[in-house]
Design a protein around this motif. Sequence first.
Motif, mmCIF file in Angstrom:
data_model
loop_
_atom_site.group_PDB
_atom_site.id
_atom_site.type_symbol
_atom_site.label_atom_id
_atom_site.label_comp_id
_atom_site.label_asym_id
_atom_site.label_seq_id
_atom_site.Cartn_x
_atom_site.Cartn_y
_atom_site.Cartn_z
ATOM 1 N N GLY A 167 0.815 -1.209 0.000
ATOM 2 C CA GLY A 167 0.000 0.000 0.000
ATOM 3 C C GLY A 167 0.846 1.254 0.000
ATOM 4 N N ALA A 191 -2.244 5.023 3.313
ATOM 5 C CA ALA A 191 -3.034 3.892 3.806
ATOM 6 C C ALA A 191 -2.445 3.364 5.110
ATOM 7 N N HIS A 237 -8.528 0.933 10.168
ATOM 8 C CA HIS A 237 -9.110 1.335 8.877
ATOM 9 C C HIS A 237 -9.171 0.122 7.943
ATOM 10 N N ARG A 238 -8.076 -0.605 7.834
ATOM 11 C CA ARG A 238 -8.043 -1.777 6.956
ATOM 12 C C ARG A 238 -9.022 -2.853 7.427
ATOM 13 N N LEU A 277 -8.235 -9.730 6.091
ATOM 14 C CA LEU A 277 -7.421 -8.545 5.799
ATOM 15 C C LEU A 277 -7.056 -8.458 4.326
ATOM 16 N N GLU A 306 -10.267 -8.007 -0.570
ATOM 17 C CA GLU A 306 -10.565 -6.674 -1.126
ATOM 18 C C GLU A 306 -12.070 -6.430 -1.227
ATOM 19 N N PHE A 339 -13.245 -5.413 2.232
ATOM 20 C CA PHE A 339 -12.774 -4.058 2.518
ATOM 21 C C PHE A 339 -13.569 -3.026 1.712
#
Length: 186
Positions: free
Chosen positions: A56, A60, A67-68, A172, A175, A178
Amino acid sequence: KCRAENYIEIAPNTNANTGEILSDSEYELVRQIVGKASEESQENRLFEAPYVLQIGTRVAAAMGLEHRMSVDTSQFRQRSAKGVEGIEEEVQELVAADPSAKEVQFWLHYVLHESTSEEVHRHGTRDKARGQVRLDHFVQHPKAAAAHLTREEVVALRLYTSPAFRFMNGPLRDEDRFGRGLPCPL
């Protein structure tokens, strides 16, 4: 020294002009290292194939893990402030929502309440050649002390280095999860 360490070279980790964590040449070097380590691991059948390397930006990274994970910062901090009790609560909630995660509960119990013991599992031999030690051994270890690790951080590290890592890494790396803002379950 592990085999992959034979290939590691130290390189600057930020590009001040672009904000990228790795330059194109540094990224290519890491890709080659992972490829060589993967070839060796396939030869030895010790490790699973590596995931795609995800890199990242500094922005980020500065936003933090919460946040992630798509979790509320205040809730994240409240849970973290509970220490080991917070980890236990989170694992109980995970298992209640997903019974297939019972394996995480097994590993957490092992980390918290059992002496280490050598035992073959599908991911390798647990605590090979470690002898019988309990959690306090790891908490008081000179490397943990030098890193100023708390008891809950040592528990989290021991849990992460067990097969329970899949329940942390999977979400984690997801995608889709997220992108939809769904929180990580663990």
